[in-house]
Write an enzyme that holds these catalytic residues in place. Structure first.
Site, PDB file in Angstrom:
ATOM      1  N   LYS A 126       0.833  -1.202   0.000  1.00 29.27           N
ATOM      2  CA  LYS A 126       0.000   0.000   0.000  1.00 29.27           C
ATOM      3  C   LYS A 126       0.869   1.254   0.000  1.00 29.27           C
ATOM      4  O   LYS A 126       1.898   1.303   0.691  1.00 29.27           O
ATOM      5  CB  LYS A 126      -0.920  -0.027   1.217  1.00 29.27           C
ATOM      6  CG  LYS A 126      -1.979   1.063   1.268  1.00 29.27           C
ATOM      7  CD  LYS A 126      -2.870   0.866   2.483  1.00 29.27           C
ATOM      8  CE  LYS A 126      -3.991   1.888   2.566  1.00 29.27           C
ATOM      9  NZ  LYS A 126      -4.867   1.644   3.739  1.00 29.27           N
ATOM     10  N   SER A 136      -9.536   1.773   2.816  1.00 29.35           N
ATOM     11  CA  SER A 136      -8.710   2.575   1.925  1.00 29.35           C
ATOM     12  C   SER A 136      -7.697   1.752   1.131  1.00 29.35           C
ATOM     13  O   SER A 136      -7.066   2.258   0.209  1.00 29.35           O
ATOM     14  CB  SER A 136      -7.961   3.636   2.735  1.00 29.35           C
ATOM     15  OG  SER A 136      -7.090   3.040   3.690  1.00 29.35           O
ATOM     16  N   SER A 195     -10.101  -0.638   6.737  1.00 32.80           N
ATOM     17  CA  SER A 195      -9.463  -0.487   5.429  1.00 32.80           C
ATOM     18  C   SER A 195      -8.853  -1.746   4.855  1.00 32.80           C
ATOM     19  O   SER A 195      -8.475  -1.774   3.689  1.00 32.80           O
ATOM     20  CB  SER A 195      -8.385   0.598   5.503  1.00 32.80           C
ATOM     21  OG  SER A 195      -8.973   1.860   5.705  1.00 32.80           O
TER      22      SER A 195
END
Length: 457
Positions: A69, A152, A176
C-alpha cells in the site's frame, strides 16, 4: 479459483513450479485490464531479481509476489499515500518495519498499490490516480457497471483478488483491510494493532492504525500475520463444535441489503449445521460505544503543516474530513481517550464467555463507482448528489468494521457468497490479543463454508 500462497509454496517445494514462473503470472495479471488503477507504481524488475534469489523456496513467502500500500515506506521511493500533495517529498531512506519483514521472509514486491488519499474513507475512490474496480476472486469481473473496491486499501484488495499478488500489505484504521476483503471476495485480517509496528507508515490515527494484510485464504492470513508480527500463531485442532461463538444482534445487522442478508443468514445456518454453537447476544456496552472520533484530530495533527503548504492538492472530501480535527478541544480529546478505555474494559467483560463473534463485514454490496465518484465540476447538482451518496455509502461501509478498531480488537473478513452473487464478507472478531482464537475459529468457519459451497455446485 486462484491458488493461495500456501498451495503455491507446496508446489515450489515439490519442484512443480518456480518462484520466477509464478512471478511472471502475477506480473501478467498486474498488467491486465482488471488491474487498471490498482498500482501507482510497479517494480517488476526488482521483483524479478528478488524471486530469482537462491533459497527463496525455503522462506515463508518463497519469492512470491506481494503488493505494498502506498502509505508504507520503501527505500528509495517516495511515499505519496495516494495523494499528489507529497509529490515533492524526498524518497524514503529505508524500508518501513512491515516491508523489511516481508522482504526478509522472501517477498517479491511488485509495486505500490493505490489507495484512498491519506487512507481517509472506506469507499476506495481516488481522484488523483483513478479508482480500481472491484473484482471477485472466485468468479472474476463483477456484473454491470464498475463497482467500488472498498478502501482505503483499494489497490491492495484488487491486486490480491485478480492474482497480481498473493499478499497485499495494507493498513486498517476503521476497516481499510476488511472492507476491500468483503467487496473483492478475499480474506482480510486486522490484527491487534500493537502486534505489528507502524513505524515508517504515514499515519491516519495513531490510536487506531493497524498494519496488516489481505490474502486469498485464512491459512495465508496466518502466514502473513506471523511474518508481519514476528510471532508464532498457536494452532488449534479443535473442531468447529468446540468454539463458543456469538452473533451480536444489535446494529451490526441493521440496513443489510438483500444480497448481504441472504449470504449472512445462509452462512450462519451452514455453520450451525456443521456443529457450531452460536448464541445471539446484545451486549449492553455495545449501545454505549464512544464516538469514532480519533482520526480527525490525530490526522489533523500530522497534516496541519502540509495543508498550509499544499492543501489545494488534497481531494476536497479528504481535506474536509481532516480539517474537522482542528475544532476538537484538548479536554474533548482527553475525555474521548478515557471513555474509550472504560468502554473497552466493559466490552471485554461482556464478551469473555465467547471465543469469537460473528457479524456481516459490511451491510451492503459494492455500489457503482459512478454513483460516488469525486466531483468533476461539470454539473453542480450531479456533484452534490454524488457527494451525498459517497457520505452515505462511506458511513455504511465503515459502521461494522470501525467498532473493532475502537475496541482495540482483532477481526478477520472471509468471503461467504456463492457463485452468481456479488461478494459478501463474514467478519469473525474479538477483543485485543485474541488474534489466535479468531484465526483458528476462522479456519474452521472457512472450511465449513467451502464444504457447503462444493456440495451445492
Amino acid at each position: 479459483m486462484l491458488a493461495d500462497l500456501t498451495a503455491t509454496r507446496e508446489r515450489l517445494q515439490s519442484g512443480a513450479t518456480t518462484a520466477p514462473a509464478e512471478l511472471e503470472r502475477c506480473i501478467a495479471a498486474a498488467q491486465a485490464p482488471a488491474n487498471h488503477h490498482s498500482f501507482v507504481r510497479t517494480t517488476f524488475d526488482q521483483a524479478r531479481s528478488a524471486a530469482a534469489q537462491p533459497g527463496q523456496a525455503r522462506l515463508a513467502l518463497a519469492g512470491l509476489a506481494v503488493s505494498v500500500k502506498d502509505l508504507f515506506d520503501i527505500a528509495g521511493q517516495t511515499t505519496s499515500a495516494g495523494s499528489t500533495a507529497l509529490a515533492d517529498a524526498p524518497p524514503a531512506a529505508r524500508d518501513c518495519v512491515a516491508v523489511a519483514r516481508l522482504r526478509a521472509a522472501g517477498a517479491s514486491i511488485i509495486g505500490r498499490s493505490n489507495m484512498t488519499e491519506f487512507a481517509c474513507s472506506g469507499v476506495g475512490v481516488n481522484p488523483h490516480f483513478g479508482t480500481p474496480a472491484a473484482w471477485d476472486a472466485r468468479s472474476g469481473a463483477l456484473p454491470g457497471a464498475p463497482r467500488v473496491p472498498g478502501g482505503s486499501s483499494s489497490g491492495a484488495g484488487v491486486s490480491v483478488a485478480t492474482g497480481a499478488a498473493f499478499i497485499g500489505l495494507g493498513s486498517d484504521t476503521g476497516g481499510s483491510i476488511r472492507i476491500p476483503a468483503a467487496l473483492n471476495g478475499i480474506v482480510g485480517f486486522k490484527n491487534t494493532a500493537r502486534l505489528v509496528p507502524t513505524t515508517g507508515a504515514i499515519p491516519l490515527s495513531h490510536s487506531l492504525d493497524t498494519a496488516c494484510a489481505l490474502t486469498r485464504s485464512v491459512r495465508d492470513a496466518i502466514v502473513a500475520h506471523e511474518v508481519l508480527a514476528a510471532r508464532h500463531v498457536t494452532r488449534s485442532q479443535a473442531p468447529l463444535s468446540e468454539y463458543r461463538l456469538a452473533l451480536v444482534s444489535t446494529w451490526f445487522l441493521d440496513d443489510m441489503d438483500a444480497t448481504v442478508a441472504r449470504a449472512f443468514e445462509r452462512s450462519i445456518a451452514t455453520l450451525r449445521q456443521a456443529g457450531a454453537r452460536i448464541a445471539h447476544i446484545a451486549p449492553p456496552a455495545m449501545q454505549a460505544a464512544p464516538a469514532y472520533g480519533f482520526p480527525a484530530p490525530e490526522g489533523y495533527a500530522w497534516h496541519r503543516a502540509l495543508l498550509q503548504r499544499t492543501g489545494a492538492r488534497y481531494d476536497p472530501r479528504v481535506r474536509a474530513r481532516i480539517e474537522k480535527g482542528a475544532s476538537m478541544m484538548a479536554w474533548e480529546y482527553i475525555e474521548l481517550l478515557q471513555a474509550r478505555q472504560h468502554w473497552i474494559e466493559r466490552m471485554h467483560a461482556e464478551l469473555r464467555d465467547y471465543d469469537a463473534l460473528l457479524s456481516p463485514t459490511v451491510p451492503i454490496v459494492a455500489p457503482a463507482i459512478a454513483d460516488v465518484a469525486p466531483a468533476d465540476g461539470l454539473d453542480a447538482a450531479q456533484d452534490a448528489a454524488r457527494d451525498a451518496e459517497f457520505l452515505r455509502v462511506n458511513s455504511l461501509l465503515l459502521r461494522n468494521t470501525s467498532i473493532i478498531n475502537l475496541l482495540d480488537g482483532c477481526a478477520l473478513s472471509l468471503p461467504c457468497h456463492q457463485p452468481g452473487e456479488l461478494p459478501v464478507g463474514l467478519m469473525v472478531w474479538h477483543g485485543a490479543l485474541k488474534d489466535d482464537q479468531v484465526l483458528n475459529a476462522a479456519l474452521q468457519i472457512e472450511q465449513a463454508l467451502q464444504k457447503e459451497a462444493r456440495n451445492n455446485t
